[in-house]
Design a protein around this motif. Structure first.
Motif, short mmCIF file in Angstrom:
data_model
loop_
_atom_site.label_atom_id
_atom_site.label_comp_id
_atom_site.label_asym_id
_atom_site.label_seq_id
_atom_site.Cartn_x
_atom_site.Cartn_y
_atom_site.Cartn_z
N ALA A 6 -25.64 -34.85 -1.02
CA ALA A 6 -26.09 -34.92 0.38
C ALA A 6 -27.00 -33.75 0.73
O ALA A 6 -27.99 -33.91 1.46
CB ALA A 6 -24.87 -34.94 1.30
N SER A 17 -30.50 -34.33 -0.82
CA SER A 17 -31.22 -35.33 -0.03
C SER A 17 -31.73 -34.73 1.27
O SER A 17 -32.87 -35.00 1.69
CB SER A 17 -30.30 -36.52 0.25
OG SER A 17 -29.92 -37.16 -0.95
N VAL A 61 -34.99 -39.80 11.61
CA VAL A 61 -33.76 -40.59 11.46
C VAL A 61 -33.06 -40.23 10.16
O VAL A 61 -31.82 -40.04 10.12
CB VAL A 61 -34.07 -42.10 11.51
CG1 VAL A 61 -32.82 -42.92 11.17
CG2 VAL A 61 -34.60 -42.50 12.86
N GLN A 62 -33.82 -40.12 9.07
CA GLN A 62 -33.24 -39.74 7.79
C GLN A 62 -32.59 -38.36 7.86
O GLN A 62 -31.53 -38.12 7.26
CB GLN A 62 -34.31 -39.75 6.69
CG GLN A 62 -34.84 -41.12 6.34
CD GLN A 62 -35.95 -41.05 5.31
OE1 GLN A 62 -35.97 -40.15 4.45
NE2 GLN A 62 -36.88 -42.01 5.38
N GLN A 63 -33.21 -37.45 8.60
CA GLN A 63 -32.64 -36.11 8.74
C GLN A 63 -31.28 -36.17 9.43
O GLN A 63 -30.31 -35.51 9.02
CB GLN A 63 -33.61 -35.21 9.51
CG GLN A 63 -33.14 -33.75 9.61
CD GLN A 63 -34.05 -32.94 10.50
OE1 GLN A 63 -34.37 -33.37 11.60
NE2 GLN A 63 -34.46 -31.77 10.02
N GLN A 64 -31.21 -36.96 10.51
CA GLN A 64 -29.93 -37.08 11.23
C GLN A 64 -28.85 -37.69 10.33
O GLN A 64 -27.71 -37.22 10.31
CB GLN A 64 -30.13 -37.94 12.47
CG GLN A 64 -31.04 -37.29 13.52
CD GLN A 64 -31.36 -38.24 14.67
OE1 GLN A 64 -30.79 -39.33 14.78
NE2 GLN A 64 -32.27 -37.82 15.52
N LEU A 65 -29.26 -38.71 9.57
CA LEU A 65 -28.29 -39.33 8.65
C LEU A 65 -27.90 -38.37 7.54
O LEU A 65 -26.74 -38.35 7.10
CB LEU A 65 -28.88 -40.61 8.05
CG LEU A 65 -29.09 -41.78 9.03
CD1 LEU A 65 -29.81 -42.93 8.34
CD2 LEU A 65 -27.74 -42.25 9.59
N GLY A 66 -28.85 -37.58 7.07
CA GLY A 66 -28.54 -36.61 6.02
C GLY A 66 -27.55 -35.56 6.49
O GLY A 66 -26.65 -35.15 5.74
N GLN A 87 -25.38 -35.95 8.85
CA GLN A 87 -24.07 -36.60 9.00
C GLN A 87 -23.42 -36.82 7.63
O GLN A 87 -22.20 -36.63 7.47
CB GLN A 87 -24.24 -37.93 9.73
CG GLN A 87 -22.93 -38.59 10.10
CD GLN A 87 -23.11 -39.79 10.99
OE1 GLN A 87 -24.23 -40.13 11.34
NE2 GLN A 87 -22.01 -40.43 11.36
N SER A 88 -24.20 -37.21 6.64
CA SER A 88 -23.65 -37.42 5.30
C SER A 88 -23.11 -36.12 4.73
O SER A 88 -22.05 -36.09 4.09
CB SER A 88 -24.75 -37.96 4.36
OG SER A 88 -25.19 -39.21 4.80
#
Length: 424
Positions: free
Chosen positions: A13, A16, A400-405, A407-408
């Motif tokens: 994570a 990424s 969006v990918q940053q926020q998901l990253g 969170q992951s």
């Protein structure tokens, strides 16, 4: 297997998230600079090409300024030449009026003098930024033309510049002064066989040739003389003695052998055409130009000689130097003035036409350079400019990918805490 020492999920994570943050930083830099290639590290080849093209655009901007200055200078000279032509046309009208017997020629001569002085004023004022293209009386080599920077030519071997050459004209009234030192070898300047015209059977055309390699200040002389008491011409309207004449021309910078021949031909033809006329022959294989003296069929006793003089002590004459000699106060003088004014008008017309042609070329080149700069700028933009629509969409996706990253990574970091429940 779960481990409290190694959290593989968190490492994946984190990697990424770091990649996403890097891409996000690149996208933000692309948006802030507006360039997809803003430095050599982005794309060394494209960056190098774009920088060379940008340097060319800067060079063409300087060329555009040079062309604008040159066009203004030539426009001033053209306008002045056209004005001189108009004034000479007015002088011709005065000379024609003087052909009448019952006119006040003294007053007409006053008008001619006033117009002549006005021509001098126009020529003197026809300068732009200190450069007067209507003055060409210097004997310095290269002074007879002006080079205007017109293009930047890039090739595989390097960069070169191109120029538009503007040949100076001369509408001044300065009297010429021929040098007093004869050239060392006349055949290097003029070839021909001087001599006498001794009867109808030998009164044909005689040709003398002016050699190439004309230098400013070199003086050329053709002398026509008559043997005392022997030279008469039968013209059907009565015999008369041809007028002796010394015809001289001091070459200006840029003159060719043809220019010398034409200048002397004009001078000779301004005299008694029934006695002798002249014509400029074709240039031969060596570039030399002949001047043919055409004697009247019954001419007898006329001799002619040729000579050339170095530039020492010489003064180049103005293109309208004979304007100061116009005189309409007598019948004979008025007739001569009418013949002279035609040649002077043609000189000014030729000057205006020459400047007009060059001005048109400069204007065309200016438009071309302007279009070329636009094309180069467009080409540079195609190479290095960012696609802002694409950048905007990519920015949204990366955020969006940053926020998901994040969170992951948070979930992965919480995984070891579940092991605590096993020990309760």
């Amino acid at each position: 297997m779960s481990s409290i020492l190694t959290n593989n999920g968190a490492m994946v994570a984190l990697q990424s998230l770091q990649s996403i943050n890097k891409n996000l930083a690149d996208t933000q830099n692309l948006i802030s600079t507006g360039k997809s290639v803003s430095s050599a590290k982005d794309n060394a080849a494209v960056w190098a090409i774009s920088k060379v093209m940008e340097a060319d655009v800067k060079g063409f901007k300087g060329i555009a300024d040079s062309l604008a200055l040159g066009e203004s200078t030539v426009a001033v000279a053209r306008q002045a030449s056209e004005t001189v032509t108009d004034l000479l046309t007015q002088i011709k009208g005065k000379i024609v009026a003087a052909q009448e017997e019952n006119v006040d020629r003294a007053k007409i001569q006053t008008d001619v003098t006033a117009l002549r002085d006005q021509i001098s004023a126009v020529v003197g004022a026809a300068q732009f930024n200190g450069l007067n293209l209507l003055s060409n009386t210097s004997t310095t080599a290269g002074s007879g033309n002006v080079e205007i920077l017109s293009s930047l030519d890039r090739s595989g071997s390097g960069v070169a510049v191109s120029n538009i050459t503007v040949n100076k004209q001369d509408l001044g009234q300065q009297e010429q002064v021929i040098g007093t030192t004869a050239v060392g070898t006349l055949a290097n300047f003029i070839t021909g066989t001087p001599g006498a015209v001794t009867g109808a059977s030998t009164a044909a055309a005689r040709t003398i040739t002016f050699e190439t390699g004309v230098t400013a200040g070199t003086g050329y002389r053709v002398t026509l003389s008559t043997a005392v008491g022997t030279a008469t011409l039968g013209t059907g309207g009565g015999d008369f003695t041809p007028t002796a004449g010394v015809y001289e021309y001091v070459a200006r910078d840029g003159d060719t052998s043809a220019d010398v021949a034409r200048a002397l031909s004009t001078l000779i033809n301004g005299g008694d055409a029934n006695a002798v006329s002249s014509s400029v022959g074709a240039t031969d294989a060596n570039g030399d130009t002949g001047l043919t003296l055409n004697f009247d069929a019954t001419t007898d006793g006329v001799t002619f000689a040729i000579a050339a003089f170095t530039s020492a002590g010489a003064t180049v004459g103005g293109g309208l130097s004979r304007l100061s000699q116009l005189d309409v106060t007598t019948d004979t003088a008025a007739d001569t003035a009418l013949a002279e004014i035609e040649s002077l008008i043609q000189t000014s017309v030729d000057s205006a036409a020459a400047f007009g042609s060059v001005e048109g070329r400069i204007e065309t080149q200016s438009k071309f350079i302007g279009g070329l700069m636009d094309s180069l700028k467009s080409g540079i933009g195609t190479l290095v400019d960012a696609n802002m629509e694409e950048a905007s969409a990519r920015l949204q996706a990366l955020q969006v990918q940053q926020q998901l990253g994040v969170q992951s990574l948070s979930i992965a970091n919480q995984a070891p805490q579940s092991i605590l429940s096993l020990f309760r």
